[in-house]
Design an enzyme around this catalytic site. Structure first.
Site, short mmCIF file in Angstrom:
data_model
loop_
_atom_site.label_atom_id
_atom_site.label_comp_id
_atom_site.label_asym_id
_atom_site.label_seq_id
_atom_site.Cartn_x
_atom_site.Cartn_y
_atom_site.Cartn_z
N TRP A 102 38.57 40.65 48.52
CA TRP A 102 38.64 42.31 48.69
C TRP A 102 37.70 42.46 50.13
O TRP A 102 38.02 43.42 51.03
CB TRP A 102 38.12 42.85 47.76
CG TRP A 102 39.16 42.74 46.46
CD1 TRP A 102 38.70 42.09 45.28
CD2 TRP A 102 40.39 42.83 46.50
NE1 TRP A 102 39.73 41.86 44.44
CE2 TRP A 102 40.87 42.33 45.11
CE3 TRP A 102 41.32 43.45 47.20
CZ2 TRP A 102 42.10 42.36 44.75
CZ3 TRP A 102 42.71 43.19 46.82
CH2 TRP A 102 43.11 42.82 45.37
N ASP A 169 31.33 48.44 48.55
CA ASP A 169 32.38 48.49 47.65
C ASP A 169 32.02 47.95 46.08
O ASP A 169 31.66 46.72 45.97
CB ASP A 169 33.78 47.44 48.10
CG ASP A 169 34.91 47.27 47.15
OD1 ASP A 169 34.80 48.03 46.14
OD2 ASP A 169 35.66 46.81 47.26
N LYS A 193 37.44 49.35 36.31
CA LYS A 193 36.59 48.44 35.69
C LYS A 193 35.60 49.00 34.71
O LYS A 193 35.80 48.55 33.57
CB LYS A 193 36.01 47.80 36.86
CG LYS A 193 36.69 47.39 38.02
CD LYS A 193 37.68 46.16 37.80
CE LYS A 193 38.45 45.80 39.04
NZ LYS A 193 39.20 44.80 38.95
#
Length: 356
Positions: A102, A169, A193
């Site tokens: 990511w 992030d 999450k």
């Protein structure tokens, strides 16, 4: 039988959140309407949005410190684009730490906006460690990092000291551990999450870093526009925001981030101890960089895979297959996963050892 849900996301949420959310689907706030059908401009939902935004700042210790919390859409993937759009100046440059899939995707999206410097990368080692001892140039517009790498199972244990704005992030470890969140100027995280269902993305922004890019930013991508409209520039994902509020309230009632961090550390310690003790299993990443959220491990001998898969499936375990780029197994131990579920996985690993 209730499954022991190790899914990497969308993932396990607290049982009481499911119960309250399901009731709201039928009748929200005794309004006679479902949370799925109420107007996002109604007093009931405006109160939800206001409470959720305020609770984010409260839990992160950012109240009254110049930050705004937003619930947006597009996932972290849109933030890969939105962050440089708002922060990278015309003719400017940004620094990125490449620590996983990511992070690499974020770098790709930033390149069209200006010079994108990769200050360090662990790609050549298949991202099995967090790069360290790198230098962030003082003339960069911001530094971007990924706090936890879901696919590979690594986590940043410390963050660099720098005078440039820091963008992080935190999709897979937001609200899981105590940090000095004032070190960050923008934090973004997909909700699916530790916070809620898929469909909304949390963005926490320090207002003083905005409005300096020199670019004409499209309104839907402009953080300042979303702040001005109190996270209602366009129709928000009502149910995802409401469920996130319920999860944040659950976390506050447990004692906040400090309390959940202790639980998360205990879960991770239990599983990693078995990975290290059991000769049939191997950890994937450097021990000092192991994630407390996502534990990655493999079988020492693939001939045992069929037997182990049968054991953990029979135990009611779900979602521990590793990502295709890593293989093996990945146990995602997000906030709502009880330590009892971790013990069930440990027992399964020990049962394989007894049977071999």
């Amino acid at each position: 039988m209730k499954k022991h849900n190790y899914s990497a996301g969308p993932c396990i949420l607290p049982q009481e959140v499911f119960e309250k959310a399901s009731q709201a689907i039928l009748n929200f706030n005794d309004s006679g309407l479902s949370i799925l059908e109420i107007s996002h401009r109604s007093k009931d939902f405006v109160a939800v949005m206001d409470q959720a935004r305020a609770l984010v700042l409260e839990l992160l210790g950012l109240e009254g410190k110049g930050y705004q919390a937003l619930f947006l859409q597009g996932g972290a993937s849109l933030q890969f684009l939105q962050a440089p759009y708002n922060l990278m100046k015309v003719g400017g440059k940004a620094a990125y730490l490449d620590s996983g899939t990511w992070a690499s995707a974020a770098i790709k999206e930033a390149k069209p906006f200006g010079e994108t410097l990769v200050v360090a990368s662990s790609k050549e080692s298949n991202y099995t460690f967090i790069p360290k001892d790198y230098v962030i140039p003082a003339d960069t517009d911001y530094f971007h990092c990924t706090s936890n790498n879901t696919i590979f199972g690594t986590q940043m244990k410390s963050f660099p000291e720098t005078k440039v704005p820091v963008v992080c992030d935190m999709s897979s470890d937001i609200f899981s551990r105590v940090l000095d969140f004032t070190k960050f100027d923008i934090i973004y995280a997909g909700a699916q999450k530790n916070m809620g269902p898929a469909g909304t993305t949390l963005v926490v922004v320090k207002e003083e870093v905005l409005g300096k890019s020199g670019k004409n930013i499209p309104s839907i991508l402009n953080y300042e526009q979303h702040i001005a409209k109190e996270s209602m520039y366009n129709t928000p994902p009502v149910f995802a925001v409401y469920t996130s509020l319920l999860t944040l309230q659950w976390l506050k009632n447990k004692g906040g981030i400090a309390a959940i961090e202790k639980e998360n550390e205990a879960k991770a310690a239990l599983l990693y101890a078995e990975i290290d003790r059991n000769p049939l299993f191997d950890g994937v990443v450097a021990r000092e960089d192991r994630s407390i959220m996502n534990a990655t491990f493999t079988l020492s001998n693939l001939e045992h895979q069929e037997a182990f898969d049968a054991i953990w499936k029979a135990a009611g375990i779900s979602g521990i297959n590793g990502h295709r780029s890593v293989g093996g197994y990945r146990a995602s131990m997000y906030n709502a996963l009880p330590i009892e579920s971790v013990q069930v996985l440990v027992d399964a690993m020990q049962e394989l050892e007894k049977n071999i």
